[in-house]
Design a protein around this motif. Structure first.
Motif, PDB file in Angstrom:
ATOM      1  N   TYR A  98      -0.006  38.221  42.709  1.00  0.00           N
ATOM      2  CA  TYR A  98      -0.799  38.730  43.837  1.00  0.00           C
ATOM      3  C   TYR A  98      -0.953  37.645  44.903  1.00  0.00           C
ATOM      4  O   TYR A  98      -0.711  37.865  46.100  1.00  0.00           O
ATOM      5  N   THR A  99      -1.336  36.442  44.464  1.00  0.00           N
ATOM      6  CA  THR A  99      -1.526  35.341  45.396  1.00  0.00           C
ATOM      7  C   THR A  99      -0.218  34.989  46.100  1.00  0.00           C
ATOM      8  O   THR A  99      -0.185  34.783  47.327  1.00  0.00           O
ATOM      9  N   GLY A 100       0.871  34.922  45.338  1.00  0.00           N
ATOM     10  CA  GLY A 100       2.171  34.628  45.936  1.00  0.00           C
ATOM     11  C   GLY A 100       2.597  35.674  46.947  1.00  0.00           C
ATOM     12  O   GLY A 100       3.191  35.350  47.987  1.00  0.00           O
ATOM     13  N   GLY A 101       2.297  36.930  46.667  1.00  0.00           N
ATOM     14  CA  GLY A 101       2.626  37.992  47.614  1.00  0.00           C
ATOM     15  C   GLY A 101       1.899  37.837  48.928  1.00  0.00           C
ATOM     16  O   GLY A 101       2.474  38.026  50.004  1.00  0.00           O
ATOM     17  N   LEU A 102       0.624  37.478  48.862  1.00  0.00           N
ATOM     18  CA  LEU A 102      -0.156  37.270  50.088  1.00  0.00           C
ATOM     19  C   LEU A 102       0.373  36.084  50.894  1.00  0.00           C
ATOM     20  O   LEU A 102       0.432  36.128  52.124  1.00  0.00           O
ATOM     21  N   VAL A 103       0.773  35.016  50.201  1.00  0.00           N
ATOM     22  CA  VAL A 103       1.342  33.863  50.904  1.00  0.00           C
ATOM     23  C   VAL A 103       2.639  34.255  51.602  1.00  0.00           C
ATOM     24  O   VAL A 103       2.889  33.866  52.755  1.00  0.00           O
ATOM     25  N   LEU A 104       3.475  35.038  50.914  1.00  0.00           N
ATOM     26  CA  LEU A 104       4.735  35.473  51.525  1.00  0.00           C
ATOM     27  C   LEU A 104       4.487  36.407  52.708  1.00  0.00           C
ATOM     28  O   LEU A 104       5.177  36.330  53.729  1.00  0.00           O
ATOM     29  N   MET A 105       3.496  37.272  52.607  1.00  0.00           N
ATOM     30  CA  MET A 105       3.135  38.134  53.722  1.00  0.00           C
ATOM     31  C   MET A 105       2.710  37.301  54.928  1.00  0.00           C
ATOM     32  O   MET A 105       3.064  37.604  56.074  1.00  0.00           O
ATOM     33  N   ALA A 106       1.950  36.237  54.661  1.00  0.00           N
ATOM     34  CA  ALA A 106       1.470  35.384  55.752  1.00  0.00           C
ATOM     35  C   ALA A 106       2.609  34.687  56.473  1.00  0.00           C
ATOM     36  O   ALA A 106       2.530  34.452  57.686  1.00  0.00           O
ATOM     37  N   SER A 107       3.670  34.333  55.746  1.00  0.00           N
ATOM     38  CA  SER A 107       4.779  33.572  56.338  1.00  0.00           C
ATOM     39  C   SER A 107       5.946  34.452  56.759  1.00  0.00           C
ATOM     40  O   SER A 107       7.005  33.932  57.118  1.00  0.00           O
ATOM     41  N   SER A 108       5.747  35.766  56.736  1.00  0.00           N
ATOM     42  CA  SER A 108       6.853  36.679  57.029  1.00  0.00           C
ATOM     43  C   SER A 108       7.324  36.561  58.469  1.00  0.00           C
ATOM     44  O   SER A 108       6.524  36.673  59.409  1.00  0.00           O
ATOM     45  N   GLN A 115       8.082  43.043  53.161  1.00  0.00           N
ATOM     46  CA  GLN A 115       8.237  44.057  52.122  1.00  0.00           C
ATOM     47  C   GLN A 115       8.228  43.420  50.731  1.00  0.00           C
ATOM     48  O   GLN A 115       7.608  43.941  49.795  1.00  0.00           O
ATOM     49  N   THR A 116       8.879  42.267  50.586  1.00  0.00           N
ATOM     50  CA  THR A 116       8.908  41.589  49.295  1.00  0.00           C
ATOM     51  C   THR A 116       7.508  41.140  48.881  1.00  0.00           C
ATOM     52  O   THR A 116       7.102  41.301  47.723  1.00  0.00           O
ATOM     53  N   GLY A 117       6.760  40.567  49.827  1.00  0.00           N
ATOM     54  CA  GLY A 117       5.408  40.112  49.509  1.00  0.00           C
ATOM     55  C   GLY A 117       4.448  41.258  49.289  1.00  0.00           C
ATOM     56  O   GLY A 117       3.777  41.340  48.236  1.00  0.00           O
ATOM     57  N   ALA A 118       4.383  42.175  50.271  1.00  0.00           N
ATOM     58  CA  ALA A 118       3.413  43.261  50.213  1.00  0.00           C
ATOM     59  C   ALA A 118       3.783  44.307  49.184  1.00  0.00           C
ATOM     60  O   ALA A 118       2.917  44.859  48.490  1.00  0.00           O
ATOM     61  N   GLY A 119       5.081  44.612  49.082  1.00  0.00           N
ATOM     62  CA  GLY A 119       5.517  45.665  48.182  1.00  0.00           C
ATOM     63  C   GLY A 119       5.726  45.179  46.761  1.00  0.00           C
ATOM     64  O   GLY A 119       5.062  45.630  45.823  1.00  0.00           O
ATOM     65  N   LEU A 120       6.625  44.200  46.595  1.00  0.00           N
ATOM     66  CA  LEU A 120       7.014  43.768  45.252  1.00  0.00           C
ATOM     67  C   LEU A 120       5.943  42.926  44.573  1.00  0.00           C
ATOM     68  O   LEU A 120       5.421  43.287  43.510  1.00  0.00           O
ATOM     69  N   LEU A 121       5.587  41.784  45.172  1.00  0.00           N
ATOM     70  CA  LEU A 121       4.703  40.839  44.479  1.00  0.00           C
ATOM     71  C   LEU A 121       3.266  41.354  44.367  1.00  0.00           C
ATOM     72  O   LEU A 121       2.657  41.283  43.291  1.00  0.00           O
ATOM     73  N   VAL A 122       2.715  41.864  45.462  1.00  0.00           N
ATOM     74  CA  VAL A 122       1.343  42.375  45.381  1.00  0.00           C
ATOM     75  C   VAL A 122       1.293  43.606  44.472  1.00  0.00           C
ATOM     76  O   VAL A 122       0.344  43.781  43.701  1.00  0.00           O
ATOM     77  N   GLY A 123       2.305  44.460  44.546  1.00  0.00           N
ATOM     78  CA  GLY A 123       2.328  45.637  43.683  1.00  0.00           C
ATOM     79  C   GLY A 123       2.342  45.275  42.210  1.00  0.00           C
ATOM     80  O   GLY A 123       1.571  45.815  41.408  1.00  0.00           O
ATOM     81  N   LEU A 124       3.224  44.328  41.829  1.00  0.00           N
ATOM     82  CA  LEU A 124       3.271  43.899  40.434  1.00  0.00           C
ATOM     83  C   LEU A 124       1.982  43.171  40.047  1.00  0.00           C
ATOM     84  O   LEU A 124       1.481  43.337  38.927  1.00  0.00           O
TER      85      LEU A 124
END
Length: 425
Positions: A98-108, A115-124
């Motif tokens: 979840y935390t990694g997904g938010l970081v990736l969303m921030a740096s998109s 999509q990878t941050g918000a969809g894949l990582l946060v979803g999992l």
């Protein structure tokens, strides 16, 4: 609805919660506060993210849809892993994803990264830090007579998260920009790690204190002795299990569409982002009352009848909102009303799963039901964007939400609420 003599007797003889059970309940509620509160702010990011990445609402909605479907698809596996190996490893893995997904969303810088941050990582991540795993741990720490109320209190944590995080999220977007706001959210998400440790330790202590032949017998019944496969076979043959799946599908369709698209819907009407944030916060505040109240009522009255009433009133509330002029007053009134009905389905549905099938495999079985919720979430949030792109309006999705709400209400009435075996309750 009048409680039965058995229900009244159970209420009068319900044991007090142990210290371990209270700590498990508190830490579980805080995990849900963060997990659910952060994701409920994502609709506020739609405008600035679409502008920065040069994408449309359909693409933003697709990222949220993927998040929800992965959350739901992985939830049964997360629940099964928690049932098999314990909740701590699952909760920690979910926190870091979840935390990694938010970081990736921030740096998109591209839609693929977002999509990878918000969809894949946060979803999992959500699959491992939300209702199935958390409520499963809490359910083992409290006696059956207190379980519905405990589920309501813990689920209300998710409601408080929305109440607290929506105005915070809007303020951070305004002050820091959407990218930095996501990084602050990532810091909040990381706090779930120590809470997970406290939840698991407290749950074990609570289960040891509360375990009695009447309250928690994980190996005393034929179903428990048959293992997970037997539990899955038993559930698949029970019509009520499928009715609960169908009802929760509708719940997901309605609430995620509203949570993600309501800010943009209001913006289209010329209303302000601050009003949208206030509406989401108000949904969260009244959801605290509604979820806790549904949990308490579920301990005293028929859960299937409460679910019938909840879905029917939710459909009526949406219909009235569509019919009235959209002003600040009517928007906030709608937010308050829909908030009372928002996640009250969770303690009632999870409580009914535990009541019928027992708590030994509650994380797994409720995880399966929750997958239906997320299939509905996928369609609600994605079709919201698609329909808007095609028609320039959300009207068709609002109308679908009303029809589905009526159908869900009716589907709960045939459910048989009796435990399959007395030892499972």
């Amino acid at each position: 609805m009048t409680p039965s003599p058995a229900t009244t007797a159970a209420r009068l003889t319900a044991p007090r919660l142990s210290t371990g059970a209270v700590l498990a309940l508190a830490s579980g509620a805080l995990i849900l506060t963060l997990a659910m509160g952060i994701r409920q702010t994502f609709g506020l990011f739609m405008g600035p993210v679409c502008l920065a990445l040069d994408i449309g609402r359909e693409q933003f909605g697709l990222a949220m849809a993927v998040q929800n479907i992965l959350w739901g698809a992985a939830q049964p596996f997360a629940g099964a892993l928690a049932d098999r190996f314990g909740a701590l490893k699952v909760l920690l893995a979910g926190t870091f994803a979840y935390t990694g997904g938010l970081v990736l969303m921030a740096s998109s810088g591209t839609y693929a990264m977002f999509q990878t941050g918000a969809g894949l990582l946060v979803g999992l991540g959500l699959s491992s830090v939300s209702f199935a795993v958390v409520l499963g741990a809490i359910g083992r720490a409290v006696p059956p007579q207190r379980r519905s109320a405990a589920f309501g209190l813990a689920s209300a944590g998710g409601s408080f998260g929305q109440f607290a995080m929506a105005p915070v999220g809007q303020a951070m977007i305004a002050a820091l920009g959407w990218s930095q706001a996501f990084l602050v959210m990532a810091g909040f998400a990381l706090a779930m790690a120590p809470l997970a440790l406290l939840l698991v330790r407290a749950s074990s202590a609570g289960a040891n204190a509360e375990a009695t032949p009447e309250s928690f017998r994980p190996t005393s019944s034929p179903l428990a002795e048959g293992g997970l496969q037997a539990a899955l076979r038993e559930a698949s043959r029970h019509p009520g299990f499928w009715y609960l799946n169908a009802g929760f599908f509708v719940c997901g369709f309605q609430v995620v569409f509203i949570a993600v698209h309501l800010p943009s819907y209001l913006a289209d009407l010329g209303l302000t982002p601050d009003l949208a944030a206030m509406a989401l916060a108000l949904i969260g505040f009244f959801n605290i009352i509604g979820t806790w109240g549904c949990g308490l009522l579920g301990g005293h009255y028929s859960k299937k009848r409460l679910l019938f009433a909840l879905y029917a009133v939710r459909a009526l509330t949406i219909a009235v909102f569509l019919a009235v002029p959209k002003t600040e007053t009517t928007v906030l009134a709608f937010a308050a009303a829909i908030g009372l009905l928002w996640l009250g389905t969770v303690p009632l549905t999870s409580g009914l799963v535990g009541q019928i099938f027992g708590v030994r495999y509650l994380s797994t079985l409720f995880g399966l039901v929750f997958f239906s919720h997320q299939v509905g979430s996928f369609l609600g949030v994605w079709l919201g964007g698609v329909v808007y792109t095609w028609t320039g309006s959300y009207d068709a999705i609002w109308l679908a939400s009303i029809v589905l709400g009526v159908a869900a209400a009716i589907l709960h009435l045939p459910i048989r609420e009796q435990a399959l075996r007395p030892a499972l309750a």
